[in-house]
Design a protein around this motif. Structure first.
Motif, PDB file in Angstrom:
ATOM      1  N   MET A 208       0.831  -1.209   0.000  1.00 19.63           N
ATOM      2  CA  MET A 208       0.000   0.000   0.000  1.00 19.63           C
ATOM      3  C   MET A 208       0.860   1.252   0.000  1.00 19.63           C
ATOM      4  O   MET A 208       0.513   2.259  -0.639  1.00 19.63           O
ATOM      5  N   MET A 209       1.989   1.218   0.689  1.00 26.22           N
ATOM      6  CA  MET A 209       2.891   2.374   0.718  1.00 26.22           C
ATOM      7  C   MET A 209       3.375   2.730  -0.684  1.00 26.22           C
ATOM      8  O   MET A 209       3.572   3.913  -1.005  1.00 26.22           O
ATOM      9  N   VAL A 210       3.549   1.721  -1.523  1.00 30.63           N
ATOM     10  CA  VAL A 210       3.984   1.943  -2.898  1.00 30.63           C
ATOM     11  C   VAL A 210       2.812   2.347  -3.785  1.00 30.63           C
ATOM     12  O   VAL A 210       2.916   3.279  -4.585  1.00 30.63           O
ATOM     13  N   ALA A 211       1.695   1.645  -3.618  1.00 31.32           N
ATOM     14  CA  ALA A 211       0.535   1.891  -4.483  1.00 31.32           C
ATOM     15  C   ALA A 211      -0.087   3.263  -4.237  1.00 31.32           C
ATOM     16  O   ALA A 211      -0.470   3.971  -5.169  1.00 31.32           O
ATOM     17  N   LYS A 212      -0.195   3.637  -2.958  1.00 34.74           N
ATOM     18  CA  LYS A 212      -0.820   4.916  -2.611  1.00 34.74           C
ATOM     19  C   LYS A 212       0.039   5.611  -1.549  1.00 34.74           C
ATOM     20  O   LYS A 212      -0.252   5.518  -0.353  1.00 34.74           O
ATOM     21  N   PRO A 213       1.074   6.315  -1.969  1.00 32.66           N
ATOM     22  CA  PRO A 213       1.989   6.964  -1.023  1.00 32.66           C
ATOM     23  C   PRO A 213       1.277   7.992  -0.145  1.00 32.66           C
ATOM     24  O   PRO A 213       0.221   8.521  -0.504  1.00 32.66           O
ATOM     25  N   ALA A 214       1.905   8.280   0.977  1.00 33.20           N
ATOM     26  CA  ALA A 214       1.328   9.229   1.936  1.00 33.20           C
ATOM     27  C   ALA A 214       1.701  10.685   1.633  1.00 33.20           C
ATOM     28  O   ALA A 214       1.277  11.589   2.351  1.00 33.20           O
ATOM     29  N   THR A 215       2.449  10.904   0.579  1.00 29.56           N
ATOM     30  CA  THR A 215       2.992  12.233   0.284  1.00 29.56           C
ATOM     31  C   THR A 215       1.924  13.317   0.260  1.00 29.56           C
ATOM     32  O   THR A 215       2.075  14.381   0.873  1.00 29.56           O
ATOM     33  N   GLN A 216       0.846  13.069  -0.452  1.00 32.89           N
ATOM     34  CA  GLN A 216      -0.197  14.086  -0.594  1.00 32.89           C
ATOM     35  C   GLN A 216      -0.878  14.375   0.737  1.00 32.89           C
ATOM     36  O   GLN A 216      -1.171  15.531   1.062  1.00 32.89           O
ATOM     37  N   ALA A 217      -1.113  13.335   1.516  1.00 30.19           N
ATOM     38  CA  ALA A 217      -1.761  13.515   2.821  1.00 30.19           C
ATOM     39  C   ALA A 217      -0.919  14.389   3.737  1.00 30.19           C
ATOM     40  O   ALA A 217      -1.427  15.317   4.386  1.00 30.19           O
ATOM     41  N   PHE A 218       0.375  14.119   3.781  1.00 31.85           N
ATOM     42  CA  PHE A 218       1.255  14.882   4.662  1.00 31.85           C
ATOM     43  C   PHE A 218       1.412  16.321   4.171  1.00 31.85           C
ATOM     44  O   PHE A 218       1.480  17.253   4.972  1.00 31.85           O
ATOM     45  N   ALA A 219       1.470  16.500   2.865  1.00 34.19           N
ATOM     46  CA  ALA A 219       1.596  17.854   2.309  1.00 34.19           C
ATOM     47  C   ALA A 219       0.353  18.677   2.641  1.00 34.19           C
ATOM     48  O   ALA A 219       0.455  19.866   2.980  1.00 34.19           O
ATOM     49  N   GLU A 220      -0.811  18.055   2.542  1.00 36.10           N
ATOM     50  CA  GLU A 220      -2.051  18.758   2.862  1.00 36.10           C
ATOM     51  C   GLU A 220      -2.088  19.148   4.334  1.00 36.10           C
ATOM     52  O   GLU A 220      -2.426  20.291   4.681  1.00 36.10           O
ATOM     53  N   ALA A 221      -1.739  18.210   5.215  1.00 35.44           N
ATOM     54  CA  ALA A 221      -1.743  18.507   6.652  1.00 35.44           C
ATOM     55  C   ALA A 221      -0.761  19.624   6.982  1.00 35.44           C
ATOM     56  O   ALA A 221      -1.066  20.523   7.786  1.00 35.44           O
TER      57      ALA A 221
END
Length: 267
Positions: A208-221
């Motif tokens: 899941m970390m590869v398929a849907k990275p957390a980058t966007q979530a952290f940038a938004e927060a």
């Protein structure tokens, strides 16, 4: 020692007002305390002019406090206006983001948003505040917004947490409480161990970390937190009010009651 932007502004403002006072005889003190107007000729000699400013301020030090108070209030008011605009412009991202999960009542009439980091000591203490609110008020929606700001271990932990939420959102509350309730530093390893204890394998997490990275979530927060003027965790948004620090369950509960009573956190 580094100075904050507000303190630099205050010092600059005090210097400017001091020059104005010395040059024009302007009186800012209460009438009863005000000295006789200062008559200053053309500045001419810079050294002499500077000495006159210094003498005036040494003789009337109260003016420094008055100017500092006024400038600090102006700074606070500007920050409050900026935060208010950020709340208005980012309601969906704050309260309904696809990157977050809500504990408590998903359909609750009042929402509390908490920005947190798994390695924040105050966030760990605030875990009890969240649980107290959720247990005592069945109509509160409690949104958890992951904001990893305390180094590589925190970021790695939150990446695992983000993947876990996407795989097993119904177990996220247990995952969050386990990690946040631990006395040990949160790491990728401890987060993976917690995930596996709840039935989600490391292989599934890494996929899941590869398929849907957390980058966007952290940038938004991060963008939201900075726009609201937050400088650390925990930080909250309750209704129309951004709050920095672990304010406690009592204060949060009072704000929730006020929102129901008058539509604002302070009635």
């Amino acid at each position: 020692m580094a100075l904050s932007a507000s303190k630099i502004a205050i010092i600059a403002g005090v210097a400017f007002v001091a020059w104005t006072v010395a040059a024009t005889g302007l009186v800012l003190l209460p009438k009863a305390l005000a000295p006789a107007p200062v008559q200053v000729a053309d500045a001419g000699n810079d050294a002499a002019f500077g000495a006159r400013i210094k003498d005036y301020l040494v003789t009337n030090p109260e003016i420094m406090l008055e100017v500092q108070d006024a400038l600090e209030k102006k700074y606070r008011d500007a920050q409050a206006q900026k935060a208010s605009a950020a709340l208005k412009d980012n309601k969906t991202a704050l309260f309904q983001s696809e990157h977050d999960i809500a504990l408590g009542n998903p359909e609750g009439d009042v929402t509390i948003v908490e920005f947190f980091d798994y390695n924040c000591g105050y966030c760990r203490k605030a875990l009890a505040d969240m649980d107290t609110i959720i247990a005592s008020d069945k109509n509160v929606r409690f949104v958890l917004k992951e904001w990893p700001i305390l180094g590589p271990d925190s970021e790695a932990t939150h990446v695992v947490s983000d993947a876990f939420r996407k795989i097993a959102p119904e177990k996220y509350g247990a995952f969050h409480r386990t990690l946040m309730g631990s006395p040990n530093r949160a790491t990728e390893e401890s987060a993976l161990e917690t995930a596996e204890s709840l039935g989600v394998s490391e292989a599934a997490i890494r996929a899941m970390m590869v398929a849907k990275p957390a980058t966007q979530a952290f940038a938004e927060a991060n963008q939201l937190a900075l726009s609201l003027g937050f400088t650390g965790t925990p930080a909250y948004v309750v209704g129309d009010q951004p709050l920095g620090g672990a304010v406690g369950s009592k204060a949060l509960g009072e704000m929730v009651a006020n929102i129901r009573g008058c539509g604002k956190t302070t009635c």
